[in-house]
Write an enzyme that holds these catalytic residues in place. Structure first.
Site, PDB file in Angstrom:
ATOM      1  N   GLY A   1       5.275  -2.619  12.368  1.00 15.41           N
ATOM      2  CA  GLY A   1       3.929  -3.133  12.157  1.00 15.41           C
ATOM      3  C   GLY A   1       3.970  -4.515  11.543  1.00 15.41           C
ATOM      4  O   GLY A   1       4.878  -5.307  11.794  1.00 15.41           O
TER       5      GLY A   1
ATOM      6  N   ILE B   1       4.594  -5.606   8.509  1.00 18.03           N
ATOM      7  CA  ILE B   1       5.760  -5.908   7.689  1.00 18.03           C
ATOM      8  C   ILE B   1       7.044  -5.783   8.491  1.00 18.03           C
ATOM      9  O   ILE B   1       7.908  -6.664   8.470  1.00 18.03           O
ATOM     10  CB  ILE B   1       5.796  -5.000   6.445  1.00 18.03           C
ATOM     11  CG1 ILE B   1       4.606  -5.315   5.533  1.00 18.03           C
ATOM     12  CG2 ILE B   1       7.115  -5.162   5.691  1.00 18.03           C
ATOM     13  CD1 ILE B   1       4.469  -4.400   4.333  1.00 18.03           C
TER      14      ILE B   1
ATOM     15  N   SER C   1       9.414   4.149  16.017  1.00 19.09           N
ATOM     16  CA  SER C   1       8.397   4.923  15.321  1.00 19.09           C
ATOM     17  C   SER C   1       7.778   5.846  16.353  1.00 19.09           C
ATOM     18  O   SER C   1       8.000   5.677  17.564  1.00 19.09           O
ATOM     19  CB  SER C   1       7.327   4.040  14.660  1.00 19.09           C
ATOM     20  OG  SER C   1       6.483   3.459  15.635  1.00 19.09           O
TER      21      SER C   1
ATOM     22  N   ARG D   1       7.280   3.769   1.112  1.00 21.38           N
ATOM     23  CA  ARG D   1       6.839   4.856   0.245  1.00 21.38           C
ATOM     24  C   ARG D   1       7.998   5.829   0.045  1.00 21.38           C
ATOM     25  O   ARG D   1       8.696   6.182   0.989  1.00 21.38           O
ATOM     26  CB  ARG D   1       5.643   5.609   0.854  1.00 21.38           C
ATOM     27  CG  ARG D   1       4.349   4.804   0.899  1.00 21.38           C
ATOM     28  CD  ARG D   1       3.799   4.534  -0.488  1.00 21.38           C
ATOM     29  NE  ARG D   1       2.526   3.833  -0.455  1.00 21.38           N
ATOM     30  CZ  ARG D   1       2.388   2.516  -0.457  1.00 21.38           C
ATOM     31  NH1 ARG D   1       3.472   1.744  -0.472  1.00 21.38           N
ATOM     32  NH2 ARG D   1       1.207   1.958  -0.438  1.00 21.38           N
TER      33      ARG D   1
ATOM     34  N   GLU E   1       6.437   7.051 -10.740  1.00 17.35           N
ATOM     35  CA  GLU E   1       6.392   5.658 -11.196  1.00 17.35           C
ATOM     36  C   GLU E   1       5.417   5.504 -12.357  1.00 17.35           C
ATOM     37  O   GLU E   1       4.319   6.044 -12.289  1.00 17.35           O
ATOM     38  CB  GLU E   1       5.968   4.735 -10.040  1.00 17.35           C
ATOM     39  CG  GLU E   1       6.957   4.708  -8.886  1.00 17.35           C
ATOM     40  CD  GLU E   1       6.563   3.718  -7.807  1.00 17.35           C
ATOM     41  OE1 GLU E   1       5.645   2.898  -8.033  1.00 17.35           O
ATOM     42  OE2 GLU E   1       7.166   3.747  -6.728  1.00 17.35           O
TER      43      GLU E   1
ATOM     44  N   HIS F   1       9.322  -1.232  -8.127  1.00 15.85           N
ATOM     45  CA  HIS F   1       8.160  -1.395  -7.242  1.00 15.85           C
ATOM     46  C   HIS F   1       7.604  -2.814  -7.348  1.00 15.85           C
ATOM     47  O   HIS F   1       6.440  -3.025  -7.704  1.00 15.85           O
ATOM     48  CB  HIS F   1       7.081  -0.366  -7.538  1.00 15.85           C
ATOM     49  CG  HIS F   1       6.199  -0.098  -6.342  1.00 15.85           C
ATOM     50  ND1 HIS F   1       5.538   1.083  -6.147  1.00 15.85           N
ATOM     51  CD2 HIS F   1       5.885  -0.880  -5.272  1.00 15.85           C
ATOM     52  CE1 HIS F   1       4.853   1.032  -5.011  1.00 15.85           C
ATOM     53  NE2 HIS F   1       5.057  -0.156  -4.465  1.00 15.85           N
TER      54      HIS F   1
END
Length: 319
Positions: free
Chosen positions: A155, A157, A176, A238, A267, A286
């Site tokens: 996508g 990124i 994907s 993620r 986190e 992160h």
């Protein structure tokens, strides 16, 4: 009476300097919190008496139970225009307007390559040795040119990560569940025949998928076992896309050469979390979205959102 606005997780104390809050100081009292609230009870206590909240990305969940505990809350601003941890229906039921901001995909692309390069050339190991009197040259770098980069997701990124890989002279392939040959051709990369083929043939695997029912746990122990023992896995997307325990085991046993992680199951990481002592790991807290330009957009548009809300015409409304 001024509207009280809480800014959550302002760890670096940059919210105030990243935007012109002076434009609304006559109407708004801004209070930033530089620590994370680990429980809903603790968070609800901290946010009592605030009518507006600015939250960073998807770090803090806002379920129906939290909205019920914040009867004065009227405006919630999330950085980015998508957020999977806010219960939008509950926000509506409690009369809370939820607004977003823009968020650039450039910082996570750049961080992905920081992790890939750091892993490939042993940057942290060599820097630590040099600065502490350790050995002169203790690692042998993994080459990028001519190696295969496998992208899970192509996508916004993933396609930009691909462009950098091509510039390094890498062979880039992607996969994907919905990826078409036309899209792969458009980006200039190969379409892997399957997830399994990509994992088994790639020297570097980088995850760029959205988290959902189909991608949660997409890489488990069987999938990680397909990777070469000389291959590296990078995840700036993620944490839940990769089975965390399976990955930890692979790193401990040396089943893969290493991993670069920017996302975690909890986190901020607790002090005793196993990630903190894993071998073969390059990890960042992160930082994918943490950049000067992004912060200027997040907090600058948060100020705009507050001003528009006070004027009775909310903008960038998500619910």
């Amino acid at each position: 009476m001024k509207l009280r606005c809480a800014v959550l997780d302002d760890f670096q104390g940059t919210a105030a300097s990243s935007a012109d809050w002076g434009a609304i100081t006559g109407d708004v009292e801004m209070v930033s919190f530089d620590r994370h609230f680990a429980t809903e009870e603790e968070l609800a206590g901290a946010l009592a008496g605030f009518q507006a909240v600015v939250t960073l990305r998807e770090r803090v969940a806002f379920p129906a139970s939290l909205f019920a505990r914040l009867p004065e809350l009227r405006l919630l601003i999330a950085s980015g225009m998508r957020n999977s941890v806010i219960d939008f229906a509950a926000a509506r039921e409690h009369g809370v307007t939820v607004c977003g901001t823009t968020s650039s995909s450039t910082p996570p692309v750049e961080l992905t390559w920081a992790l890939i390069l750091g892993l490939a050339r042993g940057i942290v190991t060599e820097n630590t040795a040099l600065r502490t009197g350790g050995p002169w040259q203790s690692t042998v770098g993994a080459d990028l040119h001519g190696r295969r980069l496998g992208l899970l997701g192509l996508g916004k990124i993933g396609s930009r990560v691909a462009a950098v890989g091509l510039a390094f002279g890498m062979e880039v392939v992607a996969w994907s569940q919905n990826l078409t040959e036309e899209r792969a051709d458009e980006v200039g990369v190969g379409l892997a025949a399957s997830k399994e083929e990509l994992l088994g043939s790639s020297d570097f695997v980088s995850v760029h998928l959205a988290l959902g029912d189909r991608t949660r746990g997409l890489l488990g122990a069987p999938e990680l076992a397909l990777m070469k023992p000389t291959a590296y896995l990078v995840n700036t997307s993620r944490a839940a896309i990769v089975d965390q325990e399976a990955l930890y085991t692979a790193l401990r046993e040396g089943a893969i050469a290493g991993a670069g992680l920017d996302v975690f199951d909890v986190e901020p990481l607790p002090p005793a979390h196993p990630v903190r002592s894993l071998p073969r790991l390059l990890a960042t807290p992160h930082l994918g979205y943490v950049s000067q330009d992004n912060y200027r957009a997040y907090y600058g548009q948060a100020v705009e959102n507050i001003r528009a809300f006070l004027a009775g015409s909310p903008i960038r409304v998500l619910n």
